[in-house]
Design a protein around this motif. Structure first.
Motif, PDB file in Angstrom:
ATOM      1  N   LEU A 126      -9.270   5.869  -1.783  1.00 28.74           N
ATOM      2  CA  LEU A 126      -9.346   6.751  -0.613  1.00 28.74           C
ATOM      3  C   LEU A 126     -10.576   7.648  -0.664  1.00 28.74           C
ATOM      4  O   LEU A 126     -11.046   8.123   0.372  1.00 28.74           O
ATOM      5  CB  LEU A 126      -8.084   7.599  -0.524  1.00 28.74           C
ATOM      6  CG  LEU A 126      -6.796   6.838  -0.163  1.00 28.74           C
ATOM      7  CD1 LEU A 126      -5.594   7.749  -0.258  1.00 28.74           C
ATOM      8  CD2 LEU A 126      -6.905   6.239   1.240  1.00 28.74           C
ATOM      9  N   GLU A 127     -11.111   7.882  -1.879  1.00 24.62           N
ATOM     10  CA  GLU A 127     -12.324   8.681  -2.019  1.00 24.62           C
ATOM     11  C   GLU A 127     -13.589   7.863  -1.819  1.00 24.62           C
ATOM     12  O   GLU A 127     -14.682   8.409  -1.830  1.00 24.62           O
ATOM     13  CB  GLU A 127     -12.354   9.334  -3.407  1.00 24.62           C
ATOM     14  CG  GLU A 127     -11.251  10.371  -3.622  1.00 24.62           C
ATOM     15  CD  GLU A 127     -11.218  10.886  -5.051  1.00 24.62           C
ATOM     16  OE1 GLU A 127     -12.031  10.392  -5.875  1.00 24.62           O
ATOM     17  OE2 GLU A 127     -10.387  11.764  -5.344  1.00 24.62           O
ATOM     18  N   ARG A 145      -5.328   4.021  -6.087  1.00 25.79           N
ATOM     19  CA  ARG A 145      -5.299   4.214  -4.635  1.00 25.79           C
ATOM     20  C   ARG A 145      -5.995   5.509  -4.231  1.00 25.79           C
ATOM     21  O   ARG A 145      -6.729   5.561  -3.244  1.00 25.79           O
ATOM     22  CB  ARG A 145      -3.851   4.205  -4.141  1.00 25.79           C
ATOM     23  CG  ARG A 145      -3.725   4.361  -2.623  1.00 25.79           C
ATOM     24  CD  ARG A 145      -2.274   4.248  -2.172  1.00 25.79           C
ATOM     25  NE  ARG A 145      -1.465   5.313  -2.758  1.00 25.79           N
ATOM     26  CZ  ARG A 145      -0.151   5.446  -2.568  1.00 25.79           C
ATOM     27  NH1 ARG A 145       0.496   4.560  -1.822  1.00 25.79           N
ATOM     28  NH2 ARG A 145       0.518   6.437  -3.122  1.00 25.79           N
ATOM     29  N   ALA A 146      -5.784   6.580  -5.025  1.00 24.83           N
ATOM     30  CA  ALA A 146      -6.438   7.860  -4.724  1.00 24.83           C
ATOM     31  C   ALA A 146      -7.957   7.729  -4.812  1.00 24.83           C
ATOM     32  O   ALA A 146      -8.692   8.273  -3.978  1.00 24.83           O
ATOM     33  CB  ALA A 146      -5.936   8.935  -5.688  1.00 24.83           C
ATOM     34  N   TRP A 192       0.826  -1.221   0.000  1.00 21.90           N
ATOM     35  CA  TRP A 192       0.000   0.000   0.000  1.00 21.90           C
ATOM     36  C   TRP A 192       0.858   1.269   0.000  1.00 21.90           C
ATOM     37  O   TRP A 192       0.523   2.248  -0.652  1.00 21.90           O
ATOM     38  CB  TRP A 192      -0.937  -0.039   1.203  1.00 21.90           C
ATOM     39  CG  TRP A 192      -1.833   1.166   1.344  1.00 21.90           C
ATOM     40  CD1 TRP A 192      -1.643   2.244   2.136  1.00 21.90           C
ATOM     41  CD2 TRP A 192      -3.069   1.407   0.651  1.00 21.90           C
ATOM     42  NE1 TRP A 192      -2.670   3.151   1.989  1.00 21.90           N
ATOM     43  CE2 TRP A 192      -3.570   2.654   1.082  1.00 21.90           C
ATOM     44  CE3 TRP A 192      -3.800   0.698  -0.300  1.00 21.90           C
ATOM     45  CZ2 TRP A 192      -4.762   3.188   0.624  1.00 21.90           C
ATOM     46  CZ3 TRP A 192      -4.992   1.221  -0.770  1.00 21.90           C
ATOM     47  CH2 TRP A 192      -5.465   2.449  -0.313  1.00 21.90           C
ATOM     48  N   ARG A 193       1.945   1.256   0.740  1.00 18.92           N
ATOM     49  CA  ARG A 193       2.795   2.449   0.846  1.00 18.92           C
ATOM     50  C   ARG A 193       4.119   2.287   0.101  1.00 18.92           C
ATOM     51  O   ARG A 193       5.148   2.839   0.494  1.00 18.92           O
ATOM     52  CB  ARG A 193       3.055   2.774   2.318  1.00 18.92           C
ATOM     53  CG  ARG A 193       1.794   3.045   3.113  1.00 18.92           C
ATOM     54  CD  ARG A 193       2.088   3.511   4.524  1.00 18.92           C
ATOM     55  NE  ARG A 193       0.893   3.710   5.302  1.00 18.92           N
ATOM     56  CZ  ARG A 193       0.119   4.793   5.236  1.00 18.92           C
ATOM     57  NH1 ARG A 193       0.460   5.770   4.420  1.00 18.92           N
ATOM     58  NH2 ARG A 193      -0.963   4.892   5.970  1.00 18.92           N
TER      59      ARG A 193
END
Length: 624
Positions: free
Chosen positions: A226-227, A222-223, A209-210
């Motif tokens: 997150l939404e 990923r963005a 993930w990171r």
């Protein structure tokens, strides 16, 4: 360009546009359907990968549970025994179980055994350094409050992702007390991911993930996750489609980005279908265009050419006559007869139009005169209003002085008898003076009203309508200006003002003029002083409107007159001096404020005028 060629060109152009529209519509429908199918398929593929990984976790957890509930393991973690290690924790055990890491931790948090298995070298290695941070005292991975507790799932360490299972160490009967923790793990390195991909025949990747060097495609997915998105589907230029989601670790935190990529077979099939449909449509349009061109030439253009020749001859005859009273002769052709009838109707209408045009020209001359009159009124109204205002003020002053002097004059008349004032006798003037002064005031007010109505009617400047206006203040100001008139008209003036209505956006003076006109009309409609005038303000938060209502108990308006009362110069009080401009100006002011003016009337019972304005900040749609 000849008519035949133009018709064929038009038919061809229409058919070309039709085929283009059909192709675009087919493409949109087919591609949208294929995209929906692709999305469903990629979602199924992603779920297959997740299910396979979940099965691996479940299998690993069952193995861990079997080893954790074993008397030998129970004794080993309490009293480490090298014989147990040589017998059970060897390379063949790791290979047979299919695990890469086994860790025993006693109840004191001390690591009793920790080894990892390297399949390439087929030997045991120290456990990865990054895994040690998850074995610290108090870590959730080695903390089991009850014998039935367990932890399993994904875990990301700096070296690689892992499938991990953790169980409390118990007796073979599953009894306590808990002596420690057994942890087993499988590496999810690139080789293991490739083996799983080959096993399920799906290409997928796992990325932490990171991860600092995560591909751009995964960063964008990923963005979106997150939404709030769960699954991201992204077609690629290389003919593949990718489905991306995220996997949480055993602590419930986002741990891995899962990416499943497959060929866009449905898209390729859709494009082939579109090409097939477009080819057949093009062929059909070519055949249809040629057929229509032949039919038009045979059945339409030939007869039309003959009719046009006859029509041209008739028009030449009318041109020679140089008069719209001439007519085109009819012939045997049905098409030409219809055209001739239409032309004759046109000539008749033209003859009538010439007569009407002359009448309209005269009317326009009269209208120009009215426009010039309006311009003149606008220019001289100021010059008329100023002296007329002086006349009104002086008439009022003279009436006041006359009222104060009358008692003294009457006293002298009683003591001394009749006497002269100028060249007239007081006995003649005592009744004539009040009537004369009243006539002056009435005439001056008539002039002021007429000039004001004409000036408002001719005014072109709409003024500024951007200020916030308090409708209660507008009503109070208007009634203050009209208090003399209202007192003479009625003894029952009732004012009900809303408590804190929202402001409206506009011009306070123009709105004040509206209220003055409405209240004046109500006063003029009364036939007795005991009839009332009621002025009310209100607001409606639902519609975002503010209302000013003026109701009277006067004579009312006839139903047939009600739709016309805002027309310029329409009045029901022509004999009383009405000009018919007051409500016309009022309606124009209300319209400029984005509002509306409503009237309801019952003959003999009275009239209600309602001014509806949008509150400041409301939309015009709220006016409904």
């Amino acid at each position: 360009m000849p008519l035949r060629r133009r018709l064929i060109l038009v038919v061809g152009l229409v058919m070309a546009l039709l085929i283009l529209a059909l192709i675009l519509a087919s493409k949109e429908i087919v591609l949208r359907h294929s995209s929906e199918v692709e999305a469903r398929v990629i979602e199924q593929h992603v779920q297959r990968v997740v299910d396979v990984l979940s099965l691996d976790i479940d299998f690993l957890d069952r193995i861990t549970s079997d080893w954790a509930t074993w008397d030998d393991a129970y004794r080993f973690v309490e009293t480490p025994d090298e014989e147990f290690v040589k017998s059970n924790l060897v390379v063949s055990t790791f290979r047979q179980l299919g695990v890469n890491l086994i860790v025993f931790v006693n109840s004191s948090g001390q690591i009793v055994f920790a080894k990892s298995y390297d399949p390439d070298g087929d030997d045991l290695q120290p456990m990865p350094e990054g895994f040690a941070s998850h074995l610290l005292p108090g870590s959730g991975l080695i903390t089991h409050p009850v014998p039935t507790s367990s932890r399993s799932g994904f875990l990301v360490i700096p070296e690689m992702p892992l499938l991990v299972s953790s169980r409390p160490i118990l007796t073979s009967a599953g009894a306590g007390p808990i002596r420690g923790t057994l942890i087993m793990a499988k590496f999810l390195d690139e080789k293991q991911v490739r083996r799983l991909s080959d096993k399920i025949h799906l290409s997928f990747t796992l990325c932490p993930w990171r991860h600092p060097h995560m591909p751009r495609e995964l960063q964008e997915a990923r963005a979106k996750i997150l939404e709030g998105s769960r699954l991201i589907v992204a077609p690629s230029d290389d003919g593949t489609i990718c489905g991306m989601t995220f996997l949480t670790d055993l602590y419930g935190r986002p741990a891995l980005m899962l990416s499943v990529r497959t060929e866009r077979e449905f898209h390729r099939q859709a494009m082939r279908s579109i090409q097939f449909i477009a080819g057949w449509l093009l062929f059909a349009v070519v055949v249809l265009t040629l057929t229509m061109a032949w039919l038009l030439d045979r059945h339409v253009i030939g007869g039309l050419s003959q009719a046009m020749a006859q029509l041209q001859g008739g028009i030449r005859d009318v041109t020679t006559a140089r008069s719209p009273k001439a007519r085109v002769r009819e012939h045997g052709s049905e098409e030409f007869s219809q055209l001739a009838d239409a032309i004759n109707d046109m000539l008749q209408a033209l003859d009538k139009a010439q007569t009407e045009a002359e009448q309209q020209r005269q009317a326009m001359i009269q209208a120009d005169k009215m426009v010039a009159l309006g311009t003149l009124v606008s220019g001289v109204s100021h010059e008329i209003s100023n002296p007329n205002s002086v006349i009104l003020l002086n008439a009022d002053a003279l009436q006041h002085w006359n009222e104060n002097l009358t008692p003294f004059l009457e006293e002298r008349y009683r003591r001394e008898g009749d006497f002269a004032i100028g060249n007239r006798r007081y006995s003649e003037l005592r009744d004539e003076i009040p009537k004369t002064l009243a006539g002056i005031e009435v005439g001056a007010r008539r002039i002021a009203s007429l000039v004001n109505d004409l000036k408002n009617f001719a005014r072109q400047d709409p003024g500024e309508f951007a200020a916030a206006v308090d409708v209660n203040g507008v009503v109070q100001s208007a009634l203050s200006l009209l208090q003399h008139q209202t007192r003479r008209a009625t003894r029952k003036l009732v004012v009900r003002l809303a408590d804190g209505p929202p402001p409206v956006r506009g011009n306070a003076q123009r709105l004040e003029q509206v209220v003055i006109n409405l209240v004046q009309n109500s006063c003029q409609a009364l036939s007795a002083c005991d009839q009332g005038v009621f002025v009310t303000t209100s607001s409606d938060a639902t519609t975002g409107c503010v209302k000013i209502e003026v109701r009277d108990e006067g004579r009312g308006i006839r139903p047939e007159d009600l739709p016309q009362i805002t027309n310029p110069f329409f009045t029901t009080r022509r004999t009383e001096g009405g000009t018919g401009l007051g409500l016309s100006v009022t309606a124009a002011i209300v319209k400029a404020h984005g509002g509306r003016l409503e009237f309801a009337s019952t003959l003999g019972k009275g009239t209600t005028a309602t001014l509806v304005l949008p509150a400041a900040g409301s939309t015009p749609a709220a006016m409904g």
